[in-house]
Design an enzyme around this catalytic site. Structure first.
Site, PDB file in Angstrom:
ATOM      1  N   TYR A  51      -7.201  23.287 -56.622  1.00  0.00           N
ATOM      2  CA  TYR A  51      -7.843  22.695 -55.435  1.00  0.00           C
ATOM      3  C   TYR A  51      -6.937  21.641 -54.846  1.00  0.00           C
ATOM      4  CZ  TYR A  51     -12.500  24.272 -54.251  1.00  0.00           C
ATOM      5  OH  TYR A  51     -13.544  24.987 -53.753  1.00  0.00           O
ATOM      6  N   GLU A  53      -7.645  19.970 -51.346  1.00  0.00           N
ATOM      7  CA  GLU A  53      -8.129  19.557 -50.013  1.00  0.00           C
ATOM      8  C   GLU A  53      -7.291  18.397 -49.508  1.00  0.00           C
ATOM      9  OE1 GLU A  53     -12.332  18.856 -50.132  1.00  0.00           O
ATOM     10  OE2 GLU A  53     -12.738  20.936 -50.659  1.00  0.00           O
ATOM     11  N   ASP A 197      -1.694  33.161 -28.518  1.00  0.00           N
ATOM     12  CA  ASP A 197      -2.015  33.857 -29.769  1.00  0.00           C
ATOM     13  C   ASP A 197      -1.004  34.993 -29.916  1.00  0.00           C
ATOM     14  OD1 ASP A 197      -2.993  35.541 -31.719  1.00  0.00           O
ATOM     15  OD2 ASP A 197      -5.091  35.348 -31.119  1.00  0.00           O
ATOM     16  N   THR A 223      -1.208  35.065 -36.823  1.00  0.00           N
ATOM     17  CA  THR A 223      -1.522  35.516 -38.179  1.00  0.00           C
ATOM     18  C   THR A 223      -0.194  35.792 -38.867  1.00  0.00           C
ATOM     19  OG1 THR A 223      -1.777  37.765 -37.354  1.00  0.00           O
ATOM     20  CG2 THR A 223      -3.789  36.494 -37.685  1.00  0.00           C
ATOM     21  N   LYS A 226       0.776  40.546 -39.839  1.00  0.00           N
ATOM     22  CA  LYS A 226       1.037  41.693 -38.942  1.00  0.00           C
ATOM     23  C   LYS A 226       2.549  41.900 -38.866  1.00  0.00           C
ATOM     24  CE  LYS A 226      -3.283  41.223 -36.345  1.00  0.00           C
ATOM     25  NZ  LYS A 226      -3.846  39.859 -36.538  1.00  0.00           N
ATOM     26  N   ARG A 232      -2.110  38.087 -45.825  1.00  0.00           N
ATOM     27  CA  ARG A 232      -3.120  37.733 -44.829  1.00  0.00           C
ATOM     28  C   ARG A 232      -3.173  36.210 -44.740  1.00  0.00           C
ATOM     29  NH1 ARG A 232      -5.005  42.588 -44.052  1.00  0.00           N
ATOM     30  NH2 ARG A 232      -6.168  41.922 -42.232  1.00  0.00           N
TER      31      ARG A 232
HETATM   32  N1  DSN Z   1      -8.043  42.886 -36.038  1.00  0.00           N
HETATM   33  C1  DSN Z   1      -6.746  42.660 -35.485  1.00  0.00           C
HETATM   34  C2  DSN Z   1      -6.168  43.868 -34.890  1.00  0.00           C
HETATM   35  O1  DSN Z   1      -6.308  44.922 -35.504  1.00  0.00           O
HETATM   36  O2  DSN Z   1      -5.544  43.835 -33.855  1.00  0.00           O
HETATM   37  C3  DSN Z   1      -6.753  41.532 -34.564  1.00  0.00           C
HETATM   38  O3  DSN Z   1      -7.185  40.428 -35.275  1.00  0.00           O
END
Ligand code: DSN
Length: 429
Positions: A51, A53, A197, A223, A226, A232
């Site tokens: 932990y 925080e 984003d 994110t 990707k 993730r």
């Molecule tokens: N769910 C994602 C996508 O597949 O594009 C976006 O967050």
């Protein structure tokens, strides 16, 4: 995984089944990828036990000497890679990260202008059933009805009329470049914050095949799983931390942008950071600093262009007629198949895609008129333009001949040949 196979053979078997599915199929969902074994090792480490925080040097728990170094390493790599002044690497994933940006910059009821979900935006860009559409006054822009491209003049008109406090740019199903400089001009004209984003295109930005939002956006969110090819997770990046102080909701005090973002993550929205995730993001960032990663980002786009060309040559229609990035949106309207039917058919031959709305789609989200394809995961496996020509033809044949079993047999043979030629995760077997 000897401990797991003894303790829980059921979950062990399921993990192995998923490994085989990933190895033996063509993964073409544009938001998915394969992390390196090094990222997987960091993710499966003892860091999950702690932990912490707070932030490095300011924790609410003892024993964080090592965790502080992990998080500092991750933050410093993010700052260096993107050339930004501040990085928060604690968001659990993209939606919580966007939530934190809203929480930091807006008061409930403030106006947010984002891209409409049905035209390629994201749930968190103002969709009415999402927090972003329920707690804020959300207004949206879309693409041009004729060209299916972003029309910056039309977006400017909406911004001037609605006077948003925040403009969100970025997309999940837009196959062309996003001009962050145009969004910045609009944001300046209406005195709005600009959030970029870049979750889908972050790897392309690192590779230099997509314009970077760093000179233009106030806040950048990405994110990490990707095109960045990490675990993730998500990061919030600030190109600069201005001297300007911002008001806090229900408070007399004022903070700079970095303090606002950090406070929005904790205590605003999250508790303890996922330290194993932070370590794995740090590993992915190190990998992304290499020339090899830049070549990878360029190859994603070359592959997507080759795939688009092949799909068109073989009779399919693409939204905007092609792609500039990692993804392709196929308009199935004239094929007689819906997106759900095409997704299922392709699944039968181990080609994984996802059904997707096309702009101005008359159909419903669970059975829309399109499918969305992408090349990031296959590019990680070493697929190149020639492979994409074969895959484009195979996909088109399946869609044009949905009940022809010999075409499905041939597609399965092609998939087996390609996946054997480009093996995945052999070291995990
Ligand atoms: N769910 C994602 C996508 O597949 O594009 C976006 O967050």
């Amino acid at each position: 995984m000897s401990y797991l196979s003894n303790t829980d053979p059921n979950i062990y078997e399921l993990i192995n089944d998923e490994l085989k599915r990933q190895q033996n199929g063509l993964e073409m969902i544009p938001s998915e990828n394969f992390t390196s074994p090094a990222v997987l090792e960091a993710l499966g480490s003892v860091l999950t036990n702690k932990y912490s925080e707070g932030y490095p040097g300011k924790r609410y728990y003892g024993g964080n000497q090592v965790i502080d170094q992990v998080e500092e390493t991750c933050r410093n790599r993010a700052k260096e890679l993107f050339g930004v002044a501040h990085a928060n690497v604690q968001p659990y994933s993209g939606s919580p990260a966007n939530q934190a940006v809203y929480f930091a910059l807006l008061n409930p009821g403030d106006t947010v202008l984002g891209m409409e979900l049905a035209q390629g935006g994201h749930l968190t860009h103002g969709y009415k059933l999402n927090f972003s559409g329920k707690y804020y006054h959300s207004v949206s822009y879309g693409v041009d009805r004729e060209t299916k491209l972003l029309n910056y003049e039309a977006i400017r008109e909406i911004a001037k009329k609605e006077k948003p406090k925040l403009i969100v740019c970025g997309a999940t199903a837009y196959p062309r470049q996003i001009d962050f400089s145009e969004f910045k001009k609009i944001a300046n004209e209406v005195n709005s914050y600009l959030l970029a984003d870049i979750s889908h295109i972050v790897g392309l930005i690192i590779a230099g095949t997509h314009q970077s939002p760093v000179p233009y956006a106030d806040v950048i969110m990405t994110t990490t799983h990707k095109t960045l090819r990490g675990p993730r997770g998500a990061m919030i990046l600030l190109p600069k931390v201005e001297d300007r102080l911002h008001e806090l909701y229900h408070s007399e005090s004022k903070r700079n942008l970095a303090e606002l973002i950090d406070a929005a993550i904790i205590p605003g929205l999250q508790g303890g950071p996922h330290n194993h995730q932070t370590a794995a993001i740090a590993v992915a960032l190190k990998e992304a600093m290499t020339d090899e990663f830049k070549n990878y980002g360029r190859q994603i786009v070359a592959n997507a262009k080759s795939l688009a060309e092949s799909l068109i040559e073989n009779g399919l229609e693409l939204v905007t007629g092609g792609t500039d990035n990692h993804l392709i949106l196929v308009d199935l309207t004239k094929t007689g198949l819906s997106g759900a039917e095409a997704e299922k058919l392709l699944d039968e031959v181990s080609i994984t895609v996802n059904k997707n709305m096309i702009p101005f789609d008359p159909r419903k989200p669970l059975d829309p008129s399109g499918i969305r394809l992408g090349t990031p995961a296959l590019t990680t496996r070493g697929f190149t333009e020639n492979d994409m020509q074969v895959i484009g033809k195979t996909i088109a044949e399946i869609i044009k001949n949905p009940i022809n079993e010999s075409i499905k047999m041939e597609a399965r043979r092609v998939v087996a040949e390609l996946t054997t030629a480009h093996p995945l995760y052999q070291e995990l077997v």
